[in-house]
Design an enzyme around this catalytic site. Structure first.
Site, PDB file in Angstrom:
ATOM      1  N   PRO A  99     -10.029  -1.820  -0.018  1.00 41.92           N
ATOM      2  CG  PRO A  99      -7.864  -1.133   0.551  1.00 41.92           C
ATOM      3  CD  PRO A  99      -9.225  -0.605   0.205  1.00 41.92           C
ATOM      4  CB  VAL A 131      -7.624  -7.211   5.447  1.00 39.65           C
ATOM      5  CG1 VAL A 131      -6.921  -8.321   6.229  1.00 39.65           C
ATOM      6  CG2 VAL A 131      -6.661  -6.617   4.414  1.00 39.65           C
ATOM      7  CG  ASP A 169     -10.582   0.919   4.165  1.00 38.65           C
ATOM      8  OD1 ASP A 169      -9.530   0.618   3.568  1.00 38.65           O
ATOM      9  OD2 ASP A 169     -11.308   1.877   3.838  1.00 38.65           O
ATOM     10  CG  HIS A 170      -4.767  -3.575   4.654  1.00 40.52           C
ATOM     11  ND1 HIS A 170      -3.983  -2.958   5.616  1.00 40.52           N
ATOM     12  CD2 HIS A 170      -4.179  -4.782   4.421  1.00 40.52           C
ATOM     13  CE1 HIS A 170      -2.975  -3.753   5.936  1.00 40.52           C
ATOM     14  NE2 HIS A 170      -3.061  -4.867   5.230  1.00 40.52           N
ATOM     15  NE  ARG A 171      -9.450   2.673   1.336  1.00 42.19           N
ATOM     16  CZ  ARG A 171     -10.531   3.332   0.880  1.00 42.19           C
ATOM     17  NH1 ARG A 171     -10.431   4.090  -0.194  1.00 42.19           N
ATOM     18  NH2 ARG A 171     -11.683   3.217   1.504  1.00 42.19           N
TER      19      ARG A 171
END
Length: 406
Positions: free
Chosen positions: A202, A204, A375-377
């Site tokens: 994901p 960003v 990586d938004h995780r």
């Protein structure tokens, strides 16, 4: 009969695509003569002959992707050469050094019937598609490297020393552009990796600006003292210092074991635009190198990437990737992360523009935009902002960057 197999050209390689054979059935070949070009996920590599002999059979067709260990072709070994090699290796090597005269680029030697031509794979393809022997094409570049323009000129019956006028050259090029482009090789590998990254991570993207004015002044002072260092070297050094403060961006998410691996090494990938596509050479252990050493590494690796001469280890194990697209004219982008890394930063165009200094005066400054995909995780926006703020402070106040290296 000797099998020539696809071997592991680089760490972790499992397969490769056969893109072009440099020999055909019935050809006599010598030890170390290039036989076939293979596309891996990172590079185009030549596989050479392990012996002298005659090509008896080609097993794999061009365009096929095969696993490591697959037999590509068979060579009938020259028994006399093999016996001589076993009993007189050292003598033979010494004799060859004395017997082979110096050969200028582009010349053939009686001891070397095959000719090594400097040309990118796409340039070779243009020549093959037009039934041109690339050995007959004269290079216009002083390095001896054959370009697409050289091949197009040859098609019109002209060589490099007869430069066509601009209008006719544009006509020649437009006439030769095919109506379809094979989707394979480096282009296909890039597509596969980018698709995996985008559909797995994901993304960003955080945008920011950096005032480069003081850094530019320092570079000018260094130039006056006889030291020429690229802006990229300073940016990379500042990045590594910032990564040490924010190790979450020098990390890799291990989903299978539910953990985030914080890397102890700082290996910086340098996204490089080449004729064959996007290549990412890697500067290893940047944290242990001076700005001057980083500058030299950037120059050497970029030149190798453009010439297609990178070795496998020079493209492996990156922990964070940099894309310096400012010189190309870019003002902004949403870059795709170099999977399985956690983040990528892109540096865009630096512009002169009015800014307000600490004395509330309007002055002209050099402002660079950057975009950072993460990586938004693994990380959040606030952490990304703090990271780029730390980076910007080192660039905007170069004395702080120097202090960090003491």
């Amino acid at each position: 009969m000797l099998e020539v197999k696809l071997h592991d050209i680089g760490e972790g390689m499992t397969e490769g695509e056969v893109i072009h054979y440099l020999v055909k059935v019935g050809d006599s070949v010598m030890t170390d003569q290039p036989l076939v070009e293979v596309q891996t996920d990172k590079m185009v590599a030549e596989l050479t002959s392990p012996c002298s002999g005659i090509v008896k059979e080609i097993r794999i067709e061009v365009g096929q992707t095969v696993q490591v260990g697959t037999s590509l072709l068979y060579i009938e070994i020259d028994e006399a050469a093999r016996a001589d090699r076993k009993s007189h290796v050292e003598t033979k090597q010494s004799a060859e050094k004395k017997a082979i005269p110096s050969i200028k680029l582009g010349e053939k030697s009686p001891h070397m019937p095959f000719k090594r031509v400097l040309a990118a794979p796409y340039t070779r393809k243009i020549a093959r598609d037009n039934n041109i022997n690339i050995e007959d094409v004269k290079a216009s570049d002083s390095s001896g490297r054959i370009t697409e323009d050289d091949v197009f000129r040859f098609l019109q019956g002209k060589q490099a020393d007869t430069e066509p006028n601009k209008d006719s050259r544009l006509t020649e090029v437009s006439q030769e552009i095919p109506n379809e482009i094979p989707f394979r090789g480096i282009r296909k590998k890039i597509a596969e990796k980018m698709t995996k990254s985008l559909f797995t991570i994901p993304h960003v993207t955080h945008f920011d600006e950096v005032n480069m004015t003081n850094l530019f002044k320092m570079r000018e002072q260094l130039k006056a003292d006889g030291e020429s260092v690229s802006v990229s070297a300073f940016l990379i050094k500042a990045l590594v210092i910032s990564l040490k403060d924010f190790p979450i961006f020098n990390a890799e998410l291990d989903e299978e074991n539910n953990r985030i691996l914080l890397k102890k090494n700082y290996h910086i990938g340098i996204a490089t635009n080449t004729e064959s596509g996007l290549i990412v050479p890697v500067i290893h252990d940047v944290d242990k190198k001076s700005i001057k050493e980083i500058n030299q590494d950037v120059k050497e690796l970029t030149a190798k990437a453009i010439a297609g001469k990178l070795r496998p280890f020079e493209m492996q194990n990156s922990t964070f990737t940099v894309s310096n697209v400012g010189p190309l004219g870019s003002t902004g982008a949403t870059p795709i992360i170099n999977y399985p890394e956690t983040a990528l930063i892109a540096f865009h165009k630096t512009k002169k523009q009015p800014i307000v200094n600490e004395q509330d005066e309007i002055v002209i400054g050099h402002i660079m935009t950057l975009s950072m995909a993460f990586d938004h995780r693994v990380a959040d926006g606030g952490t990304a902002i703090a990271f780029t703020n730390r980076f910007a402070s080192l660039i905007e106040q170069p004395h702080k960057l120097m202090m960090e290296m003491i």
